[in-house]
Structures are given as structure tokens and as C-alpha cells.
Motif scaffolding. Structure first.
Motif, PDB file in Angstrom:
ATOM      1  N   SER A 217      43.023  35.831  26.510  1.00 11.11           N
ATOM      2  CA  SER A 217      42.222  36.154  25.329  1.00 11.11           C
ATOM      3  C   SER A 217      42.267  37.651  25.023  1.00 11.11           C
ATOM      4  O   SER A 217      41.713  38.100  24.024  1.00 11.11           O
ATOM      5  CB  SER A 217      40.771  35.702  25.513  1.00 11.11           C
ATOM      6  OG  SER A 217      40.157  36.415  26.569  1.00 11.11           O
ATOM      7  N   GLY A 218      42.913  38.436  25.917  1.00 13.00           N
ATOM      8  CA  GLY A 218      43.098  39.871  25.684  1.00 13.00           C
ATOM      9  C   GLY A 218      41.981  40.734  26.223  1.00 13.00           C
ATOM     10  O   GLY A 218      41.872  41.907  25.848  1.00 13.00           O
ATOM     11  N   ASP A 219      41.112  40.206  27.102  1.00 11.17           N
ATOM     12  CA  ASP A 219      39.961  40.961  27.589  1.00 11.17           C
ATOM     13  C   ASP A 219      40.043  41.376  29.051  1.00 11.17           C
ATOM     14  O   ASP A 219      39.091  41.946  29.568  1.00 11.17           O
ATOM     15  CB  ASP A 219      38.680  40.118  27.403  1.00 11.17           C
ATOM     16  CG  ASP A 219      38.339  39.907  25.937  1.00 11.17           C
ATOM     17  OD1 ASP A 219      38.737  40.749  25.121  1.00 11.17           O
ATOM     18  OD2 ASP A 219      37.679  38.884  25.630  1.00 11.17           O
ATOM     19  N   CYS A 220      41.138  41.124  29.758  1.00 11.14           N
ATOM     20  CA  CYS A 220      41.227  41.460  31.187  1.00 11.14           C
ATOM     21  C   CYS A 220      41.509  42.950  31.337  1.00 11.14           C
ATOM     22  O   CYS A 220      42.520  43.458  30.872  1.00 11.14           O
ATOM     23  CB  CYS A 220      42.309  40.638  31.869  1.00 11.14           C
ATOM     24  SG  CYS A 220      42.355  40.922  33.654  1.00 11.14           S
ATOM     25  N   HIS A 221      40.598  43.635  32.013  1.00 12.72           N
ATOM     26  CA  HIS A 221      40.736  45.083  32.206  1.00 12.72           C
ATOM     27  C   HIS A 221      41.330  45.427  33.574  1.00 12.72           C
ATOM     28  O   HIS A 221      41.517  46.598  33.880  1.00 12.72           O
ATOM     29  CB  HIS A 221      39.369  45.761  32.064  1.00 12.72           C
ATOM     30  CG  HIS A 221      38.741  45.542  30.723  1.00 12.72           C
ATOM     31  ND1 HIS A 221      39.220  46.127  29.574  1.00 12.72           N
ATOM     32  CD2 HIS A 221      37.679  44.780  30.343  1.00 12.72           C
ATOM     33  CE1 HIS A 221      38.482  45.747  28.537  1.00 12.72           C
ATOM     34  NE2 HIS A 221      37.537  44.929  28.984  1.00 12.72           N
ATOM     35  N   PHE A 222      41.614  44.420  34.388  1.00 15.06           N
ATOM     36  CA  PHE A 222      42.113  44.679  35.738  1.00 15.06           C
ATOM     37  C   PHE A 222      43.629  44.885  35.777  1.00 15.06           C
ATOM     38  O   PHE A 222      44.147  45.518  36.690  1.00 15.06           O
ATOM     39  CB  PHE A 222      41.715  43.547  36.681  1.00 15.06           C
ATOM     40  CG  PHE A 222      40.241  43.485  36.918  1.00 15.06           C
ATOM     41  CD1 PHE A 222      39.616  44.403  37.741  1.00 15.06           C
ATOM     42  CD2 PHE A 222      39.477  42.522  36.296  1.00 15.06           C
ATOM     43  CE1 PHE A 222      38.269  44.353  37.954  1.00 15.06           C
ATOM     44  CE2 PHE A 222      38.117  42.465  36.507  1.00 15.06           C
ATOM     45  CZ  PHE A 222      37.494  43.377  37.327  1.00 15.06           C
ATOM     46  N   GLY A 223      44.349  44.326  34.847  1.00 17.86           N
ATOM     47  CA  GLY A 223      45.797  44.504  34.785  1.00 17.86           C
ATOM     48  C   GLY A 223      46.501  43.939  35.998  1.00 17.86           C
ATOM     49  O   GLY A 223      46.314  42.785  36.365  1.00 17.86           O
ATOM     50  N   ALA A 224      47.294  44.771  36.672  1.00 15.63           N
ATOM     51  CA  ALA A 224      48.118  44.314  37.789  1.00 15.63           C
ATOM     52  C   ALA A 224      47.314  44.010  39.052  1.00 15.63           C
ATOM     53  O   ALA A 224      47.805  43.335  39.933  1.00 15.63           O
ATOM     54  CB  ALA A 224      49.186  45.353  38.102  1.00 15.63           C
TER      55      ALA A 224
END
Length: 174
Positions: free
Chosen positions: A62-69
Motif C-alpha cells: 500500500s506504500g506505507d512501509c517505512h522499514f525498507g530492507a
């Protein structure tokens, strides 16, 4: 101004105190950037092993993940994971197929190499005269020396004509 520590991953400079550096390295932003940097060098087998057991990240899609890798959920779609599985399986099968020649192939290759080598060795170590083979020498000659005319007798190629008028009455005297 004291010594400074520069972090290549974060592109930041800070005071070179051990506590500050340790706090920076344990930070989420630094860990995310380090993980993102090394993610680009991973091979598909490693990615598949790491991501295959994770659940899909609903926030990433949904484009809201701030953790990335460093997210503990997978950011790969099931189609991407299946494509990686197919790629790894095809790569493994092609490597396995190419690296395992049959016993018959190995035996034939060994025999052909052996026959080629034996033919070359006999050509260099057999002295022929008008009657045929006279002697098989226990050494080989280098074909490079055939191009030179005035070589010392110790490295000259022997011919049967060299022994026609030889006198061996006293060894070492000529």
C-alpha cells in the motif's frame, strides 16, 4: 576541532567518540541503509532463502512501509518469488547438467589424450635407420632446437648416421 567519523552509508559526519559511533551504528536509519546497500549484491539463491519463509508486507504494497530492507515481512510479490524459484532451479539444472559428464565421455577423452601424447612422444624419442626402428630413447627432444644448425652435441637431435663411423675404443677420448 577533534577527530571525526564519517559514515559512508548515511553520508554523515560525527564526532569520533565510541559511544556516539555505537549509537549511530545501532540506529534504525543506519541499519536500513546498510541493509539496502548489501541487498543489491545478493544472489537470487540468498534472496529466495531469506524471503521465501516471510509473510508478505501489507504496508509495503500500500506504500506505507517505512522499514525498507530491514522489514521483517517480505517486500516481494508471490509472482516474483516464484520467478526467482524458477530461475534458481533452471540455473541449478544447467550447472548440474554441464558439470557431470558421463563415465563413458571421461574414458573416451582420457584415451584420446593418451593416444595423442603417446604418438608425440614416440616421434621424438625413436631413432630410425634404413631398417626401421633402432632404439627408443628415454627422453624427449624439444622441437625448438631443430631450427639451429650449430648446436653442441649434448643437445643436438641424434640420428642413426651419427653412429656409423663412431669409434668407441676408449671412452671419453675422441
Amino acid at each position: 576541532m577533534g577527530k571525526r567519523y564519517y559514515c559512508d552509508y548515511c553520508d554523515k559526519s560525527m564526532v569520533a567518540a565510541p559511544t556516539i559511533i555505537r549509537t549511530h551504528i545501532k540506529g534504525v536509519v543506519h541499519q536500513k541503509l546498510v541493509s539496502a546497500h548489501y541487498q543489491q549484491f545478493k544472489d537470487p539463491e540468498t534472496i529466495l532463502k531469506e524471503e521465501g519463509s516471510k509473510k508478505p508486507c501489507s504496508r509495503f504494497f500500500s506504500g506505507d512501509c517505512h522499514f525498507g530492507a530491514i522489514c521483517r515481512y517480505s517486500h516481494y510479490t508471490p509472482d516474483q518469488i516464484n520467478a526467482m524459484r524458477n530461475y534458481v532451479a533452471a540455473k541449478y539444472n544447467s550447472l548440474n547438467h554441464l558439470s557431470q559428464p558421463s563415465f563413458e565421455d571421461l574414458y573416451q577423452r582420457l584415451q584420446s589424450e593418451k593416444s595423442i601424447k603417446t604418438g608425440l612422444d614416440e616421434q621424438d624419442t625413436v631413432i630410425y635407420d634404413e631398417c626401421g626402428v633402432t632404439h627408443v630413447l628415454p627422453w624427449t627432444y624439444s622441437p625448438v632446437f631443430d631450427n639451429y644448425n650449430c648446436l653442441p652435441p649434448s643437445i643436438r637431435r641424434l640420428k642413426s648416421g651419427d653412429f656409423v663411423n663412431a669409434c668407441f675404443m676408449q671412452w671419453g677420448l675422441n
